[in-house]
Design a protein around this motif. Structure first.
Motif, PDB file in Angstrom:
ATOM      1  N   ASP A   1       1.231  -1.565  -0.654  1.00  0.00           N
ATOM      2  CA  ASP A   1      -0.228  -0.224  -0.461  1.00  0.00           C
ATOM      3  C   ASP A   1       1.196   1.617  -0.050  1.00  0.00           C
ATOM      4  O   ASP A   1       0.458   2.040  -0.284  1.00  0.00           O
ATOM      5  CB  ASP A   1      -1.151   0.318   0.755  1.00  0.00           C
ATOM      6  CG  ASP A   1      -1.723  -1.426   1.660  1.00  0.00           C
ATOM      7  OD1 ASP A   1      -2.054  -1.709  -0.141  1.00  0.00           O
ATOM      8  OD2 ASP A   1      -2.887  -1.132   2.311  1.00  0.00           O
ATOM      9  N   ASN A   2       2.069   1.359   0.392  1.00  0.00           N
ATOM     10  CA  ASN A   2       2.792   2.582   0.694  1.00  0.00           C
ATOM     11  C   ASN A   2       3.347   2.833  -0.997  1.00  0.00           C
ATOM     12  O   ASN A   2       4.837   3.438  -1.434  1.00  0.00           O
ATOM     13  CB  ASN A   2       4.057   2.290   1.809  1.00  0.00           C
ATOM     14  CG  ASN A   2       3.572   2.186   2.917  1.00  0.00           C
ATOM     15  OD1 ASN A   2       2.640   3.512   3.155  1.00  0.00           O
ATOM     16  ND2 ASN A   2       2.805   1.376   3.969  1.00  0.00           N
ATOM     17  N   LEU A   3       3.762   1.757  -1.812  1.00  0.00           N
ATOM     18  CA  LEU A   3       4.673   1.296  -3.613  1.00  0.00           C
ATOM     19  C   LEU A   3       3.418   1.697  -3.739  1.00  0.00           C
ATOM     20  O   LEU A   3       2.469   1.653  -4.247  1.00  0.00           O
ATOM     21  CB  LEU A   3       4.847   0.206  -3.525  1.00  0.00           C
ATOM     22  CG  LEU A   3       6.186   0.078  -2.223  1.00  0.00           C
ATOM     23  CD1 LEU A   3       6.240  -1.934  -2.949  1.00  0.00           C
ATOM     24  CD2 LEU A   3       7.036   0.378  -2.853  1.00  0.00           C
ATOM     25  N   ASP A   4       4.485   2.823  -5.402  1.00  0.00           N
ATOM     26  CA  ASP A   4       3.656   3.718  -6.581  1.00  0.00           C
ATOM     27  C   ASP A   4       4.452   3.787  -7.448  1.00  0.00           C
ATOM     28  O   ASP A   4       5.177   3.912  -8.041  1.00  0.00           O
ATOM     29  CB  ASP A   4       2.867   5.086  -6.042  1.00  0.00           C
ATOM     30  CG  ASP A   4       2.428   5.210  -7.090  1.00  0.00           C
ATOM     31  OD1 ASP A   4       1.664   5.248  -8.386  1.00  0.00           O
ATOM     32  OD2 ASP A   4       1.503   6.607  -7.063  1.00  0.00           O
ATOM     33  N   PRO A   5       4.176   2.140  -8.116  1.00  0.00           N
ATOM     34  CA  PRO A   5       5.275   1.732  -9.275  1.00  0.00           C
ATOM     35  C   PRO A   5       5.066   2.951 -10.595  1.00  0.00           C
ATOM     36  O   PRO A   5       6.261   3.726 -11.167  1.00  0.00           O
ATOM     37  CB  PRO A   5       5.355   0.164  -9.288  1.00  0.00           C
ATOM     38  CG  PRO A   5       3.866  -0.041  -8.629  1.00  0.00           C
ATOM     39  CD  PRO A   5       3.646   0.908  -7.503  1.00  0.00           C
ATOM     40  N   LYS A   6       4.053   2.897 -10.240  1.00  0.00           N
ATOM     41  CA  LYS A   6       3.791   4.540 -11.411  1.00  0.00           C
ATOM     42  C   LYS A   6       4.469   5.882 -11.777  1.00  0.00           C
ATOM     43  O   LYS A   6       4.917   6.187 -12.354  1.00  0.00           O
ATOM     44  CB  LYS A   6       1.880   4.585 -11.704  1.00  0.00           C
ATOM     45  CG  LYS A   6       1.356   3.445 -12.510  1.00  0.00           C
ATOM     46  CD  LYS A   6      -0.284   3.470 -12.620  1.00  0.00           C
ATOM     47  CE  LYS A   6      -0.907   2.111 -13.154  1.00  0.00           C
ATOM     48  NZ  LYS A   6      -2.436   2.420 -13.029  1.00  0.00           N
ATOM     49  N   SER A   7       4.567   5.692  -9.791  1.00  0.00           N
ATOM     50  CA  SER A   7       4.867   7.321  -9.755  1.00  0.00           C
ATOM     51  C   SER A   7       6.381   6.938  -9.598  1.00  0.00           C
ATOM     52  O   SER A   7       7.032   8.377  -9.536  1.00  0.00           O
ATOM     53  CB  SER A   7       4.587   7.786  -8.774  1.00  0.00           C
ATOM     54  OG  SER A   7       2.717   8.280  -8.489  1.00  0.00           O
ATOM     55  N   ARG A   8       6.361   6.046  -9.335  1.00  0.00           N
ATOM     56  CA  ARG A   8       8.008   6.060  -8.182  1.00  0.00           C
ATOM     57  C   ARG A   8       8.899   4.996  -8.814  1.00  0.00           C
ATOM     58  O   ARG A   8       8.202   3.934  -8.560  1.00  0.00           O
ATOM     59  CB  ARG A   8       8.341   6.196  -6.706  1.00  0.00           C
ATOM     60  CG  ARG A   8       7.926   7.642  -6.074  1.00  0.00           C
ATOM     61  CD  ARG A   8       8.414   7.166  -4.719  1.00  0.00           C
ATOM     62  NE  ARG A   8       7.712   6.193  -4.664  1.00  0.00           N
ATOM     63  CZ  ARG A   8       6.736   6.028  -3.395  1.00  0.00           C
ATOM     64  NH1 ARG A   8       6.428   8.082  -3.280  1.00  0.00           N
ATOM     65  NH2 ARG A   8       5.302   5.544  -2.623  1.00  0.00           N
ATOM     66  N   LYS A   9       9.532   5.130 -10.572  1.00  0.00           N
ATOM     67  CA  LYS A   9      10.432   4.210 -10.681  1.00  0.00           C
ATOM     68  C   LYS A   9      10.733   2.557  -9.606  1.00  0.00           C
ATOM     69  O   LYS A   9      11.198   1.666  -9.911  1.00  0.00           O
ATOM     70  CB  LYS A   9      11.724   4.409 -11.382  1.00  0.00           C
ATOM     71  CG  LYS A   9      12.447   3.861 -12.005  1.00  0.00           C
ATOM     72  CD  LYS A   9      13.287   3.752 -13.218  1.00  0.00           C
ATOM     73  CE  LYS A   9      14.047   2.831 -13.750  1.00  0.00           C
ATOM     74  NZ  LYS A   9      14.831   3.215 -15.155  1.00  0.00           N
ATOM     75  N   ALA A  10      11.081   3.024  -8.824  1.00  0.00           N
ATOM     76  CA  ALA A  10      11.935   2.008  -7.422  1.00  0.00           C
ATOM     77  C   ALA A  10      11.497   1.180  -7.133  1.00  0.00           C
ATOM     78  O   ALA A  10      11.346   0.094  -6.790  1.00  0.00           O
ATOM     79  CB  ALA A  10      13.091   3.202  -6.443  1.00  0.00           C
ATOM     80  N   ASP A  11       9.528   2.031  -7.716  1.00  0.00           N
ATOM     81  CA  ASP A  11       8.929   0.786  -6.285  1.00  0.00           C
ATOM     82  C   ASP A  11       8.982  -0.136  -7.071  1.00  0.00           C
ATOM     83  O   ASP A  11       7.817  -1.238  -6.537  1.00  0.00           O
ATOM     84  CB  ASP A  11       7.599   1.649  -6.722  1.00  0.00           C
ATOM     85  CG  ASP A  11       7.793   2.423  -5.003  1.00  0.00           C
ATOM     86  OD1 ASP A  11       8.970   3.360  -4.457  1.00  0.00           O
ATOM     87  OD2 ASP A  11       6.483   3.690  -4.471  1.00  0.00           O
TER      88      ASP A  11
END
Length: 769
Positions: free
Chosen positions: A360-370
């Motif tokens: 729930d704390n990861l946002d792959p669309k906004s942060r590449k590292a996620d």
């Protein structure tokens, strides 16, 4: 002349007048010819009567019978009972949770063979009543029905029923469903032979296990699950009668999809089955009267291998093949029932913790590292070795590698307790001759060259942020995960002894080479492995091998599994002293913020260790209570459909953090899961005769004005003989050494003297656990 004479005269005259006419002669000849023909016809009929007398016809009939009997004898002698066809032998493998709930069925054929004794007698009788009331007394063949079938086959009228249960079993198991004269003759011969070689019980069991019931279910066990969600052993007579009725037309009689006519027909056949049972005295009339039609459940989607179930399936399959030495081809052919130790409640809680604390704390669309973060976790009962929960990744259909069992990432500082265990087990000393224990002093200066007997061995690892700690105790070094201290300790103990202890505790990597850099956990390890290592410490030094399998059966045979609990691999005092020290990591170390201060902890004693590898490619927290051990690992893996796909990459920036360390997401996942999965608080029962954990001394970054302590650092050269073969500079690690775990806490206040909750020494005679 009288009248009579005149008539005769006229007749004579007429005859004379008619004689010259050619036609008259022709007619006369034709008349003679007709008479000859008439005589000849009577002769032909006589010839036929002479050729086909009743004696000759009877003789021909018996001759034909003798020829057929001779041909049948030849067929009986020539045709042997063949091996069962491969398709009839195929079964599914059934995977169950610890409570018996089916997790998945795998294989090309959904079939699970059961012994006839597992079915109630009334359920057995439903099939006999439906298909062949004379089954227990007949010779296994129905000549009239077979002849009718042959005639219809020859005349092109298609499939014809009327076969006995034995014949249907032979068709299902030994032959094919083809409607040919040859197949029907083979069926007849083989059925007679099967009747001679097998009991009626064996034949009935074979029949109900090889028949098709619809909904993709072959055999009564799969049918019972498909229609009533229960094992065949728990079927009622009413339910058995429905399944027996299905065999006549599985698709047409499936209640959930049947037309009104189909429902009417199957219900009539269900009544027919039960009425026959009453007639055969297999069912009481009063009992029959009270029976109602048992509507089956609606079809459910086949148990798949999506989500976590795919990972659990693969792990259980791999363990079964390895531990029981089952050839892969035999396992794939099916017939195994595999019950896992997985506790459904704990499994759901672990999945929830990963979702809420990480996903729930990861946002792959906004942060590449996620998009690079992969999570794996394993939870083990230290007293039994049972794997109670496992998290393998986001979804088996999206990421096929099981992060809980993969061993290609560094465990980093979670390896440090192994070094301390080796030091205590071998009663090792520092370079200055001090016995190594929690209170022993070491120099925590960053990049301090590691020494052995006054010589530098070519290894000088930095601490996190290149921080200098100065003289510190082993306790503080563990709490703060100080690299320079444990690098020196490894040399003091002897890296060969450290690696030997690692293997004894449960690490089995091929990378366990005695290099100095291995003190920083540069070998590969899996969460499953590390959970086993820490479980052995939690179990007071008795070897714990995590086991995902609860039981494995092949047919009715239960296969023996190896014991998950072995003998003692390190002394109890060693294991308990390490546990005592590890409570400090939680109470005053890198896991303080996420674990010690967690509101759900409620006083529960905890021991554990964080770990963060070089360049933040992996981050760990492995910890335990007296009753449960859990290892959580996060791994940086190149995202799918990128140039980095599958590669080990950094997780820096994931979740909005500058660095994903062991005290962040891994410790948070661990804390939520553990504090919501354990029952009442429990305390460690420790025997710390090797030295208990101690209250850490305050330390601050070293400065030029820092006063030296009265404790002699362990690195002071002595004339003491070296304890191991010197490590040469050529023994370099193959990978970059990881840094130790950072702490998100500010530098310690020199005036602050935190303490940890150290269990009291046990009384004499305490029973080992």
């Amino acid at each position: 002349m009288g009248r009579a004479e005149e008539r005769r005269a006229r007749q004579r005259g007429g005859a004379r007048r008619a004689a010259p006419a050619p036609a008259t002669g022709h007619r006369a000849e034709g008349g003679r010819m007709d008479r000859r023909k008439s005589k000849g016809g009577k002769g032909d009929r006589g010839f036929i009567r002479r050729m086909f007398t009743w004696k000759k016809l009877l003789g021909a009939f018996f001759g034909a019978v003798l020829v057929c009997m001779g041909a049948f004898v030849v067929l009986y002698m020539v045709i042997d009972i063949p091996d069962g066809n491969n398709e009839a032998k195929l079964q599914s493998n059934v995977f169950e949770y610890s409570d018996g709930t089916v997790m998945a069925r795998t294989g090309d054929v959904n079939r699970e063979i059961v012994e006839l004794s597992e079915l109630s007698p009334q359920v057995q009788h439903t099939f006999v009543a439906a298909e062949n009331k004379s089954f227990y007394t007949d010779k296994g063949v129905d000549l009239k029905g077979t002849a009718r079938g042959l005639f219809n086959t020859l005349s092109g009228k298609g499939k014809q029923g009327g076969s006995t249960i034995t014949q249907q079993y032979v068709k299902n198991y030994y032959l094919t469903q083809d409607q040919t004269v040859t197949r029907k003759l083979k069926e007849l011969v083989i059925s007679l032979k099967v009747e001679r070689q097998n009991s009626k019980e064996q034949i009935l069991a074979g029949y109900i296990n090889t028949s098709y019931y619809g909904r993709g279910a072959w055999g009564i066990q799969a049918a019972a699950q498909a229609y009533y969600g229960k094992d065949a052993s728990k079927l009622s007579p009413q339910q058995g009668a429905y399944l027996a009725a299905l065999l006549q037309a599985p698709s047409q009689y499936d209640w959930s999809s049947a037309t009104p006519t189909g429902k009417k027909l199957v219900k009539a056949r269900w009544n027919y089955v039960l009425d026959n049972m009453v007639e055969m005295h297999w069912l009481g009339a009063s009992e029959r009267k009270g029976m109602t039609f048992p509507k089956p459940h609606k079809p459910k989607a086949a148990s798949g291998l999506t989500g976590q179930e795919g990972y659990l399936y693969e792990a259980a399959k791999a363990e079964a093949i390895k531990e029981l030495d089952i050839p892969k081809e035999k396992f794939e052919a099916g017939g195994y029932t595999i019950t896992l130790n997985i506790d459904r409640k704990k499994q759901k809680q672990l999945e929830k913790s990963v979702r809420e604390q990480l996903t729930d704390n990861l946002d792959p669309k906004s942060r590449k590292a996620d998009a690079r973060v992969q999570a794996g976790a394993v939870s083990v009962d230290p007293k039994t070795g049972k794997v109670l929960a496992m998290y393998g990744g986001r979804d088996y259909t999206q990421h096929y590698v099981n992060n809980a069992t993969r061993d290609d990432y560094q465990p980093a500082s979670t390896f440090k307790p192994v070094i301390l265990a080796a030091a205590l087990q071998n009663q090792s000393q520092t370079q200055s001759g001090q016995q190594i224990k929690a209170s022993t002093s070491y120099d925590g200066t960053s990049k301090r060259p590691v020494e052995e007997d006054g010589r530098k061995v070519g290894f000088a690892p930095p601490n996190e942020d290149d921080r200098d700690y100065g003289p510190v105790t082993v306790q503080t070094a563990m709490n703060k995960s100080i690299n320079s201290v444990f690098a020196q300790m490894g040399i003091d103990v002897g890296m060969d002894k450290v690696m030997a202890t690692a293997k004894q505790l449960g690490m089995n990597s091929d990378d366990l080479k005695p290099y100095a850099a291995q003190t920083l956990g540069t070998m590969g390890a899996s969460p499953l492995e590390m959970a086993g290592v820490y479980a052995t410490l939690d179990n007071h030094g008795k070897k714990v091998t995590p086991q995902i399998l609860k039981s494995v059966s092949y047919g009715s045979e239960k296969l023996p599994l190896p014991d998950a609990i072995g003998g003692r691999v390190v002394e109890r005092g060693v294991a308990d002293s390490v546990t005592s020290v590890l409570t400090g990591v939680v109470d005053d170390g890198t896991a303080k913020a996420s674990v010690r201060d967690n509101a759900a902890r409620d006083g529960q004693q905890v021991a554990g260790k964080t770990g963060t590898s070089d360049d933040n490619k992996s981050a760990w927290f492995t910890g335990y209570t007296p009753d449960l051990v859990t290892s959580v690992g996060l791994f940086g893996e190149g995202a799918v459909k990128t140039s980095e796909e599958g590669a080990h990459v950094s997780m820096k920036g994931a979740g909005g953090l500058p660095r994903v360390d062991g005290g962040s997401f891994p410790a948070r996942i661990w804390a939520q899961y553990m504090f919501n999965s354990t029952g009442a608080n429990s305390k460690f029962n420790l025997d710390t005769d090797m030295g208990a954990g101690v209250a850490p001394t305050s330390s601050a970054p070293a400065t030029p004005s820092q006063e030296p302590t009265t404790q002699t650092p362990s690195q002071t050269p002595t004339t003491k003989a070296p304890t191991q073969t010197p490590t040469t500079p050529t023994q370099e690690p193959t990978t970059e050494p990881p840094t130790q775990d950072p702490t998100t806490e500010p530098p310690p206040d020199p005036t602050d003297s935190p303490t940890i909750d150290i269990p009291e020494n046990p009384v004499n005679g305490r029973e080992e656990q």
